[in-house]
Design a protein around this motif. Sequence first.
Motif, PDB file in Angstrom:
ATOM      1  N   LEU A  27      53.327 -21.160 -73.511  1.00  0.00           N
ATOM      2  CA  LEU A  27      52.515 -22.207 -74.118  1.00  0.00           C
ATOM      3  C   LEU A  27      53.039 -23.585 -73.726  1.00  0.00           C
ATOM      4  O   LEU A  27      54.240 -23.828 -73.761  1.00  0.00           O
ATOM      5  CB  LEU A  27      52.541 -22.090 -75.639  1.00  0.00           C
ATOM      6  N   PRO A  28      52.137 -24.499 -73.364  1.00  0.00           N
ATOM      7  CA  PRO A  28      52.568 -25.886 -73.178  1.00  0.00           C
ATOM      8  C   PRO A  28      52.999 -26.456 -74.523  1.00  0.00           C
ATOM      9  O   PRO A  28      52.552 -25.983 -75.578  1.00  0.00           O
ATOM     10  CB  PRO A  28      51.325 -26.583 -72.638  1.00  0.00           C
ATOM     11  N   PRO A  29      53.871 -27.466 -74.536  1.00  0.00           N
ATOM     12  CA  PRO A  29      54.387 -28.023 -75.802  1.00  0.00           C
ATOM     13  C   PRO A  29      53.292 -28.412 -76.788  1.00  0.00           C
ATOM     14  O   PRO A  29      53.432 -28.193 -77.992  1.00  0.00           O
ATOM     15  CB  PRO A  29      55.194 -29.240 -75.350  1.00  0.00           C
ATOM     16  N   ARG A  30      52.215 -28.983 -76.291  1.00  0.00           N
ATOM     17  CA  ARG A  30      51.143 -29.406 -77.189  1.00  0.00           C
ATOM     18  C   ARG A  30      50.534 -28.204 -77.909  1.00  0.00           C
ATOM     19  O   ARG A  30      50.247 -28.251 -79.109  1.00  0.00           O
ATOM     20  CB  ARG A  30      50.067 -30.145 -76.382  1.00  0.00           C
ATOM     21  N   ALA A  31      50.343 -27.095 -77.176  1.00  0.00           N
ATOM     22  CA  ALA A  31      49.783 -25.892 -77.783  1.00  0.00           C
ATOM     23  C   ALA A  31      50.772 -25.244 -78.748  1.00  0.00           C
ATOM     24  O   ALA A  31      50.373 -24.654 -79.756  1.00  0.00           O
ATOM     25  CB  ALA A  31      49.378 -24.897 -76.699  1.00  0.00           C
ATOM     26  N   GLU A  32      52.060 -25.331 -78.443  1.00  0.00           N
ATOM     27  CA  GLU A  32      53.078 -24.806 -79.362  1.00  0.00           C
ATOM     28  C   GLU A  32      52.986 -25.489 -80.718  1.00  0.00           C
ATOM     29  O   GLU A  32      53.109 -24.838 -81.765  1.00  0.00           O
ATOM     30  CB  GLU A  32      54.480 -25.008 -78.774  1.00  0.00           C
ATOM     31  N   GLU A  33      52.765 -26.786 -80.712  1.00  0.00           N
ATOM     32  CA  GLU A  33      52.653 -27.518 -81.973  1.00  0.00           C
ATOM     33  C   GLU A  33      51.413 -27.090 -82.749  1.00  0.00           C
ATOM     34  O   GLU A  33      51.438 -26.990 -83.979  1.00  0.00           O
ATOM     35  CB  GLU A  33      52.616 -29.028 -81.702  1.00  0.00           C
ATOM     36  N   VAL A  34      50.324 -26.819 -82.035  1.00  0.00           N
ATOM     37  CA  VAL A  34      49.105 -26.357 -82.690  1.00  0.00           C
ATOM     38  C   VAL A  34      49.347 -25.017 -83.361  1.00  0.00           C
ATOM     39  O   VAL A  34      48.972 -24.796 -84.518  1.00  0.00           O
ATOM     40  CB  VAL A  34      47.948 -26.246 -81.676  1.00  0.00           C
ATOM     41  N   VAL A  35      50.002 -24.098 -82.650  1.00  0.00           N
ATOM     42  CA  VAL A  35      50.265 -22.767 -83.193  1.00  0.00           C
ATOM     43  C   VAL A  35      51.196 -22.843 -84.395  1.00  0.00           C
ATOM     44  O   VAL A  35      50.994 -22.159 -85.404  1.00  0.00           O
ATOM     45  CB  VAL A  35      50.848 -21.854 -82.095  1.00  0.00           C
ATOM     46  N   HIS A  71      45.135 -17.560 -67.206  1.00  0.00           N
ATOM     47  CA  HIS A  71      46.288 -17.714 -68.095  1.00  0.00           C
ATOM     48  C   HIS A  71      45.934 -17.230 -69.500  1.00  0.00           C
ATOM     49  O   HIS A  71      44.817 -17.427 -69.973  1.00  0.00           O
ATOM     50  CB  HIS A  71      46.731 -19.177 -68.157  1.00  0.00           C
ATOM     51  N   PHE A  72      46.914 -16.641 -70.167  1.00  0.00           N
ATOM     52  CA  PHE A  72      46.683 -16.148 -71.529  1.00  0.00           C
ATOM     53  C   PHE A  72      48.012 -16.039 -72.263  1.00  0.00           C
ATOM     54  O   PHE A  72      49.040 -15.697 -71.668  1.00  0.00           O
ATOM     55  CB  PHE A  72      45.998 -14.785 -71.509  1.00  0.00           C
ATOM     56  N   ASN A  73      47.961 -16.339 -73.560  1.00  0.00           N
ATOM     57  CA  ASN A  73      49.098 -16.102 -74.442  1.00  0.00           C
ATOM     58  C   ASN A  73      48.536 -15.614 -75.776  1.00  0.00           C
ATOM     59  O   ASN A  73      47.673 -16.278 -76.363  1.00  0.00           O
ATOM     60  CB  ASN A  73      49.909 -17.382 -74.646  1.00  0.00           C
ATOM     61  N   PRO A  74      48.972 -14.447 -76.263  1.00  0.00           N
ATOM     62  CA  PRO A  74      48.363 -13.867 -77.468  1.00  0.00           C
ATOM     63  C   PRO A  74      48.531 -14.704 -78.723  1.00  0.00           C
ATOM     64  O   PRO A  74      47.788 -14.498 -79.696  1.00  0.00           O
ATOM     65  CB  PRO A  74      49.076 -12.512 -77.602  1.00  0.00           C
ATOM     66  N   LEU A  75      49.459 -15.656 -78.725  1.00  0.00           N
ATOM     67  CA  LEU A  75      49.599 -16.528 -79.891  1.00  0.00           C
ATOM     68  C   LEU A  75      48.357 -17.381 -80.108  1.00  0.00           C
ATOM     69  O   LEU A  75      48.139 -17.907 -81.205  1.00  0.00           O
ATOM     70  CB  LEU A  75      50.827 -17.421 -79.740  1.00  0.00           C
ATOM     71  N   LEU A  76      47.530 -17.509 -79.066  1.00  0.00           N
ATOM     72  CA  LEU A  76      46.310 -18.313 -79.155  1.00  0.00           C
ATOM     73  C   LEU A  76      45.110 -17.498 -79.613  1.00  0.00           C
ATOM     74  O   LEU A  76      44.003 -18.028 -79.685  1.00  0.00           O
ATOM     75  CB  LEU A  76      46.014 -18.941 -77.788  1.00  0.00           C
ATOM     76  N   GLN A 114      42.142 -22.830 -76.352  1.00  0.00           N
ATOM     77  CA  GLN A 114      42.094 -22.828 -74.889  1.00  0.00           C
ATOM     78  C   GLN A 114      42.774 -24.106 -74.377  1.00  0.00           C
ATOM     79  O   GLN A 114      42.095 -25.090 -74.070  1.00  0.00           O
ATOM     80  CB  GLN A 114      40.647 -22.789 -74.403  1.00  0.00           C
ATOM     81  N   PRO A 115      44.097 -24.141 -74.298  1.00  0.00           N
ATOM     82  CA  PRO A 115      44.778 -25.377 -73.884  1.00  0.00           C
ATOM     83  C   PRO A 115      44.293 -25.849 -72.523  1.00  0.00           C
ATOM     84  O   PRO A 115      44.176 -25.061 -71.584  1.00  0.00           O
ATOM     85  CB  PRO A 115      46.252 -24.973 -73.831  1.00  0.00           C
ATOM     86  N   ARG A 116      43.989 -27.128 -72.421  1.00  0.00           N
ATOM     87  CA  ARG A 116      43.493 -27.659 -71.144  1.00  0.00           C
ATOM     88  C   ARG A 116      44.503 -27.460 -70.024  1.00  0.00           C
ATOM     89  O   ARG A 116      44.130 -27.370 -68.849  1.00  0.00           O
ATOM     90  CB  ARG A 116      43.124 -29.132 -71.282  1.00  0.00           C
ATOM     91  N   GLU A 117      45.793 -27.371 -70.374  1.00  0.00           N
ATOM     92  CA  GLU A 117      46.817 -27.168 -69.346  1.00  0.00           C
ATOM     93  C   GLU A 117      46.627 -25.843 -68.612  1.00  0.00           C
ATOM     94  O   GLU A 117      47.067 -25.704 -67.462  1.00  0.00           O
ATOM     95  CB  GLU A 117      48.214 -27.206 -69.989  1.00  0.00           C
ATOM     96  N   PHE A 118      45.981 -24.876 -69.244  1.00  0.00           N
ATOM     97  CA  PHE A 118      45.733 -23.585 -68.601  1.00  0.00           C
ATOM     98  C   PHE A 118      44.658 -23.673 -67.523  1.00  0.00           C
ATOM     99  O   PHE A 118      44.495 -22.743 -66.729  1.00  0.00           O
ATOM    100  CB  PHE A 118      45.299 -22.552 -69.647  1.00  0.00           C
ATOM    101  N   TYR A 119      43.895 -24.769 -67.508  1.00  0.00           N
ATOM    102  CA  TYR A 119      42.758 -24.887 -66.596  1.00  0.00           C
ATOM    103  C   TYR A 119      42.883 -26.018 -65.584  1.00  0.00           C
ATOM    104  O   TYR A 119      42.127 -26.065 -64.613  1.00  0.00           O
ATOM    105  CB  TYR A 119      41.462 -25.068 -67.408  1.00  0.00           C
ATOM    106  N   GLN A 120      43.827 -26.902 -65.791  1.00  0.00           N
ATOM    107  CA  GLN A 120      43.897 -28.102 -64.956  1.00  0.00           C
ATOM    108  C   GLN A 120      44.163 -27.790 -63.491  1.00  0.00           C
ATOM    109  O   GLN A 120      43.783 -28.568 -62.615  1.00  0.00           O
ATOM    110  CB  GLN A 120      44.948 -29.063 -65.516  1.00  0.00           C
ATOM    111  N   ASN A 121      44.790 -26.662 -63.200  1.00  0.00           N
ATOM    112  CA  ASN A 121      45.114 -26.332 -61.814  1.00  0.00           C
ATOM    113  C   ASN A 121      44.405 -25.076 -61.313  1.00  0.00           C
ATOM    114  O   ASN A 121      44.829 -24.478 -60.326  1.00  0.00           O
ATOM    115  CB  ASN A 121      46.638 -26.159 -61.668  1.00  0.00           C
ATOM    116  N   ILE A 122      43.323 -24.694 -61.994  1.00  0.00           N
ATOM    117  CA  ILE A 122      42.552 -23.538 -61.535  1.00  0.00           C
ATOM    118  C   ILE A 122      41.758 -23.930 -60.286  1.00  0.00           C
ATOM    119  O   ILE A 122      41.046 -24.938 -60.273  1.00  0.00           O
ATOM    120  CB  ILE A 122      41.600 -23.035 -62.630  1.00  0.00           C
TER     121      ILE A 122
END
Length: 337
Positions: free
Chosen positions: A12-20, A189-194, A289-297
Amino acid sequence: MAAPSNLNYTALPPRAEEVVKGQIFLSDGAIREELARFRHIKPRTVNSEGDTEIIEGVTFTHHFVLGPGDGEVVEWHYVEAGPKDGEIVVFLHGIPDSWYQWHMQMSRLSKTYRCIAPDLKGYGQSTKSPGDYRHEGAAEQLFQMLLLIGADRFNIVTHDRGTCQADFIVANHADNVLRYARGEQHLFHFNPLLAPQGEIFMNAAYNGALDDPARLIIWAHMSLDVHLMSDSKLERCIQEFSYPGIARAVPRYFNSSSFRAEWLQRRDRLLAAWKCPVLLLQGYHSKTQPREFYQNITKEHIPNATSVQVKFLDGGHFWPLECAAETSDALEQFFKN
């Protein structure tokens, strides 16, 4: 002997970690006062074949058709707007939604395109009977229905759980799909915490998570929206999720698959099978769906697509309703190009 996948979840990117850490979804207490404003809502009358309604000055027509599936037939409800001879755009909704999720985009695009929005099996006014609720199985039944109504070449626009079915349609019927505008569902990209909602909805038949449509809609939108919709739109969303049988039908999807299984299917098979132009639409402020998961697709991740674009919309998870005009602009530009 079968072997487990060696794919690793994306950190998880730091921003998404804070959301979780702060919890993605709000508690019952946080939505109680808001919910009280919607307790007056009455269910809608079930539509009949050929019923029409005017939305944003555009005529929407309700249709019902029997398609093959589940050993016999599946009854589909779909709504259509625009010229019969126009290039076709098929819209697939997510949870907790219906065809109505796309009414603003349909109003706009129907000036040029034949717009078709079904209620997915188990939702809205489509069938709620037991049967095949695997995403690939349900997608094949939906594709056969589209052929029955003359939609054999089409663009497809999706959101959330509707995207899961479209992923299979685009892979298994590549020659039928003109362009794929794919929204708000895990991709490479996927992380089950989301995805804590997977377990919530899997057990909905027992925990009652889907039994109160008003609570569900308000809970989802207050948790995931950046721009909260008007009361009138929320009321219609509640009504569309209030048809009998939805609360028991929808959990079948979550008991037929899992977020992990879907992710593995995409990585192992589906992404390489997409051949048309692909536009990835994501909410810039989406919590799940953190934008960081899509910025480099890029085409590296979807290697056989004609082209791959990413567009972030200024909303949260429910951007078709949160930022309707911006979504319509993005689709019009994609289709023209």
